[in-house]
Design an enzyme around this catalytic site. Structure first.
Site, short mmCIF file in Angstrom:
data_model
loop_
_atom_site.label_atom_id
_atom_site.label_comp_id
_atom_site.label_asym_id
_atom_site.label_seq_id
_atom_site.Cartn_x
_atom_site.Cartn_y
_atom_site.Cartn_z
N ARG A 152 0.82 -1.22 0.00
CA ARG A 152 0.00 0.00 0.00
C ARG A 152 0.86 1.27 0.00
NH1 ARG A 152 -4.70 -1.83 -1.94
NH2 ARG A 152 -5.48 -3.59 -0.72
N HIS A 196 -20.31 47.51 -25.46
CA HIS A 196 -21.60 46.99 -24.94
C HIS A 196 -22.30 46.11 -25.99
CE1 HIS A 196 -21.08 50.09 -21.82
NE2 HIS A 196 -20.77 50.88 -22.83
N ARG A 222 -2.97 14.52 -8.40
CA ARG A 222 -2.87 13.52 -9.47
C ARG A 222 -3.86 13.83 -10.59
NH1 ARG A 222 -0.58 8.23 -7.73
NH2 ARG A 222 0.01 8.40 -5.53
N ARG A 253 -15.20 24.75 -28.26
CA ARG A 253 -14.34 23.84 -27.51
C ARG A 253 -13.31 24.62 -26.70
NH1 ARG A 253 -11.44 19.35 -30.96
NH2 ARG A 253 -13.64 18.88 -31.33
N THR A 275 13.20 10.42 1.20
CA THR A 275 11.79 10.25 1.54
C THR A 275 11.01 10.16 0.25
OG1 THR A 275 9.93 11.18 2.79
CG2 THR A 275 11.32 12.74 1.61
N SER A 276 9.74 9.78 0.33
CA SER A 276 8.94 9.59 -0.88
C SER A 276 8.91 10.83 -1.74
CB SER A 276 7.52 9.18 -0.50
OG SER A 276 7.50 7.95 0.16
N GLN A 297 8.31 18.70 4.08
CA GLN A 297 8.51 17.43 3.38
C GLN A 297 8.32 17.61 1.88
OE1 GLN A 297 5.91 13.58 3.47
NE2 GLN A 297 7.41 13.41 5.14
N SER A 355 -24.39 20.23 -37.94
CA SER A 355 -25.51 19.85 -37.10
C SER A 355 -26.11 18.56 -37.63
CB SER A 355 -26.58 20.96 -37.09
OG SER A 355 -27.79 20.50 -36.51
N SER A 363 -2.47 14.80 -2.26
CA SER A 363 -1.92 13.83 -3.21
C SER A 363 -2.91 13.41 -4.29
CB SER A 363 -1.42 12.60 -2.46
OG SER A 363 -0.91 11.64 -3.36
#
Length: 536
Positions: A135, A209, A388, A353, A161-162, A291, A339, A384
Site C-alpha cells: 500500500r 456593450h 494527481r 471547444r 523520503t517519498s 517534506q 448539425s 496527493s
C-alpha cells in the site's frame, strides 16, 4: 394554522415515483405496452447495461479521459504518462546514487551503472503487485527497481523520503509541460501576428456593450487578442526557465538523514543537494522546504494556465459572436457536419471547444488555492489524490486550448463584403459629425444644421428599425438644400478608411516593438515538434 414541514427529497420521490412505477412492469423492466402500442423488441433491450456485456472489448469497458483519448497532443499526453513518471523516479534514484558515489558515501560505480542500465524498462506489473501488498507506491517501485538492479538494491532510495522522487518528478513534469505550452503559445502568437498584419487596414465595426461604435480594423482587433497572449507568454517563459527543484531535503526538509549519512559534514550535504539538482537539469533548488515543495508553486503555475485560458476564452467568444454576424469563420472542412439536424449549419465548434476547456482550466485555479491553503505544517497527504488529477488535467486541457486556437487563427476566413455591409449600415450616422463640421466651415449655421441632421437621423433610424429598410440617411442629407455646400463631397466623407484612426499604424508599431522581438529571440520554440493537430 399548521404548516407541514417542507421535505423536497420526499416530494421529489413521490412525484417522480408515480411515473416510474407506472412505466415499470414486474422485474424492473419498462413496459412498452403503453396506450395500445406493443414494441416488436424485447423491452429489456432498451436498458443500458450496468456491467460489461459478454463479448465487449475490454479496452472499451473502462472510463477514458477525453483529454488523452480525444483531444491532447502526444507530447503533452506522454509528459503525464506512467512511463514518464516512473522512469523519472528511476533517474532521481540514479542522480542521488551518483552524487553519493562522487561524495564518497560507499555507493559503488558498478551499482550506479546497473541503475543507469534499467531506467526505461519499468516492470509495471511487479510494481503494481507489490503496491497491492505494501500500500505504498514509492516503496513498491523501490522493490521493483531493485529486482532489476540486484547489486544496487541495497542503496536505492538511500536517505530519501517519498517526496524526493514524487515532488521532484512533479516539478520536472511541470517544467517540461511548460516547455510544450511555451512553444504552443508562441505559435498562436505568430498566427495572430499574421492575421493582424494581413487585415490591419480592413475597416470593421467596433463594438462597445455589443452595440456598434466607432470603426476599428480587423487586424487591430486581432492585436487585442495578441497582446493578451503575449502577456501570458512572458509568464510561461519565466516559470519554464526559473522553475526551482525540490532537491535533496529529507523527511521534513531538515536534511537530517543526509547529515547522519555524511557524519555531520554540512558541506557534503549542501553539495549533495546542489549536485542532484544539477544532474536533473535545474539551476537551483528551493531554499527551504517541509517534506514537500510548497504548493504555492502549483498555484502560481496554474495561475499562468488560467491566464492563458482567460485569453483564449475571450478570443474564442469574440469569434463566436463574429461568426453569428458572418463576418469571419473558423476553419470548416469539406466533409465536416455542423448539425445532425440542420444540414446547412456551420457551428463554431472549435471556438466553443476553446471556451469549454478554458472554463475548466480556470476553475482549477480555485482548487489549487485550497490545496495550498490546507497544507498543515510540514505536509499533509490530502493534496496527493487531488494533484494527481488537477495538475495533469490543467496542462492537458491547456494543450488542447492552444492547439485549437492556432488551428482557428491559421485557417481563419474573413469575409470583407459582409463586413463592409455592416459598416455601410452604421457609417452614415458616424459620418454626420464630419458633415456638420464641413458645412459649418462653408458658412452654415451650426445649430440649424445640427437640428437638420437630428431630424434626418431619427427618420432614417425609424425606417431601418420599424420597416427593415436600408439606411438612407446620406440620401436624405444630400437632398436637403441646407447641405448643398457639401453635397458633392458626401461620398468622400463616407470612406470607411477615414474613420479607423491610427489602427493600421498601431498594428505595425505594436508588432515591431513588442511581438517580433519575442518571435526572433525565442524562434527555437516555434519549430518544436510533437504538438497535436485538431483530430475531432
Amino acid at each position: 394554522l399548521t404548516v407541514p414541514a417542507f421535505k423536497p427529497f420526499t416530494m421529489f420521490s413521490q412525484y417522480f415515483g408515480r411515473f416510474s412505477r407506472a412505466a415499470m412492469s414486474s422485474g424492473g423492466v419498462p413496459s412498452m405496452a403503453v396506450r395500445g402500442f406493443t414494441s416488436p423488441v424485447d423491452p429489456s433491450r432498451f436498458i443500458s447495461p450496468v456491467s460489461p456485456p459478454e463479448g465487449s472489448p475490454q479496452d472499451k469497458c473502462s472510463y477514458e479521459n477525453p483529454l488523452t483519448g480525444r483531444y491532447s497532443s502526444p507530447a503533452m499526453s506522454f509528459n503525464w504518462s506512467p512511463q514518464k513518471k516512473f522512469s523519472t523516479w528511476r533517474r532521481m534514484w540514479l542522480a542521488l546514487a551518483t552524487a553519493q558515489h562522487e561524495l564518497g558515501l560507499g555507493v559503488s560505480a558498478e551499482q550506479v551503472q546497473e541503475m543507469a542500465s534499467n531506467l526505461d524498462n519499468v516492470n509495471f506489473a511487479e510494481a503494481a503487485a507489490k503496491e497491492r501488498e505494501v500500500r505504498h507506491d514509492v516503496m513498491a517501485h523501490v522493490h521493483a527497481f531493485g529486482e532489476q538492479c540486484p547489486h544496487a538494491k541495497p542503496i536505492i532510495h538511500l536517505g530519501a523520503t517519498s517526496c524526493f522522487v514524487g515532488d521532484n518528478t512533479d516539478l520536472i513534469q511541470l517544467r517540461d509541460a511548460l516547455g510544450i505550452v511555451r512553444s504552443q503559445t508562441l505559435q498562436v502568437i505568430e498566427a495572430l501576428k499574421e492575421v493582424a498584419i494581413e487585415h490591419r487596414a480592413l475597416p470593421t465595426l467596433g463594438f462597445t456593450h455589443y452595440q456598434p461604435a466607432q470603426l476599428t480594423t480587423v487586424g487591430k482587433r486581432a492585436t487585442l487578442w495578441l497582446q493578451d497572449f503575449l502577456f501570458d507568454y512572458h509568464h510561461v517563459a519565466h516559470w519554464h526557465e526559473c522553475m526551482p527543484f525540490r532537491g535533496v531535503k529529507g523527511t521534513t526538509g531538515t536534511q537530517a538523514s543526509f547529515l547522519e549519512l555524511f557524519d555531520g559534514d554540512h558541506d557534503k550535504v549542501r553539495e549533495l543537494d546542489r549536485r542532484v539538482t544539477q544532474l536533473m537539469g535545474f539551476q537551483k533548488s528551493i531554499g527551504v522546504s517541509g517534506q514537500t515543495y510548497t504548493r504555492k508553486i502549483d498555484f502560481l503555475v496554474l495561475s499562468v494556465l488560467s491566464g492563458l485560458a482567460q485569453t483564449a476564452n475571450k478570443m474564442a467568444t469574440d469569434m463566436r459572436l463574429l461568426m453569428n454576424l458572418k463576418e469571419v469563420e473558423e476553419p470548416f472542412e469539406k466533409k465536416q457536419i455542423g448539425s445532425s439536424a440542420m444540414a446547412y449549419k456551420r457551428n463554431p465548434m472549435r471556438s466553443e471547444r476553446i471556451c469549454s476547456l478554458s472554463r475548466f482550466v480556470m476553475s482549477l485555479l480555485d482548487n489549487a488555492a485550497h490545496t495550498h491553503a490546507n497544507q498543515w505544517f510540514e505536509r499533509t497527504l490530502d493534496d496527493s489524490a487531488n494533484r494527481r488529477l488537477s495538475l495533469p488535467e490543467a496542462f492537458l486541457a491547456t494543450d488542447v486550448i492552444l492547439s485549437v486556437s492556432k488551428n482557428v487563427m491559421t485557417g481563419l476566413q474573413v469575409w470583407p463584403n459582409v463586413i463592409r455591409k455592416h459598416v455601410d449600415a452604421e457609417l452614415p450616422f458616424m459620418a454626420t459629425e464630419n458633415i456638420l463640421m464641413a458645412a459649418v466651415k462653408r458658412g452654415g449655421d451650426r445649430q440649424e444644421l445640427h437640428e437638420a441632421i437630428r431630424e434626418h437621423s431619427m427618420e432614417a433610424a425609424r425606417l431601418v428599425k420599424g420597416e427593415g429598410k436600408e439606411n438612407d440617411l446620406m440620401e436624405r442629407i444630400g437632398g436637403d438644400e441646407r447641405f448643398e455646400c457639401v453635397r458633392e463631397e458626401l461620398h468622400l466623407m463616407m470612406d470607411p478608411a477615414k474613420f479607423v484612426g491610427r489602427a493600421p499604424e498601431q498594428v505595425l508599431e505594436f508588432i515591431e516593438a513588442e511581438v517580433q522581438p519575442v518571435l526572433d529571440s525565442d524562434a527555437a520554440f516555434l519549430s518544436a515538434a510533437g504538438h497535436g493537430t485538431v483530430s475531432v
